[in-house]
Scaffold this motif. Sequence first.
Motif, short mmCIF file in Angstrom:
data_model
loop_
_atom_site.label_atom_id
_atom_site.label_comp_id
_atom_site.label_asym_id
_atom_site.label_seq_id
_atom_site.Cartn_x
_atom_site.Cartn_y
_atom_site.Cartn_z
N LEU A 162 0.90 -1.17 0.09
CA LEU A 162 0.03 -0.03 0.03
C LEU A 162 0.91 1.13 -0.10
CD1 LEU A 162 -2.87 -0.92 2.31
CD2 LEU A 162 -3.02 -0.84 0.04
N THR A 163 2.10 1.12 0.70
CA THR A 163 2.67 2.35 0.87
C THR A 163 3.63 2.40 -0.77
OG1 THR A 163 3.25 2.27 3.00
CG2 THR A 163 4.86 3.36 1.87
N ALA A 164 3.88 1.41 -1.44
CA ALA A 164 4.46 1.55 -2.73
C ALA A 164 3.38 1.97 -3.44
CB ALA A 164 4.65 0.29 -3.25
N VAL A 165 2.27 1.81 -3.37
CA VAL A 165 1.37 2.38 -4.44
C VAL A 165 1.02 3.80 -4.22
CG1 VAL A 165 -1.35 2.39 -5.11
CG2 VAL A 165 -0.18 0.12 -4.91
N ASP A 166 1.00 4.15 -3.01
CA ASP A 166 0.75 5.43 -2.57
C ASP A 166 2.06 6.49 -2.97
OD1 ASP A 166 -0.54 7.77 -1.40
OD2 ASP A 166 1.17 7.79 0.19
#
Length: 76
Positions: free
Chosen positions: A17-21
């Motif tokens: 999720l952090t990568a997508v953000d």
Amino acid sequence: MAAAVWARVRPAVGIALTAVDTVAVVYVMRGAFKRRHLLAEARRHLAYALRGHLHQPGLDEQIVQTVVDGYTRPAG
């Protein structure tokens, strides 16, 4: 007791999720970008999400590698 242990052990940051953000923010702000831009945004995200709490060393690099492997393609 078990709930207290899991609360302390469970990671505070989901890498995917952090990568997508991270890639979304960098893409919107820059369009074209380099690894260093992703790394800076991943570090900003961690600083905001963890608000001074410690995280495992290299977590920022793991986030960037997830972005590079799964959400980007080379230019040119």
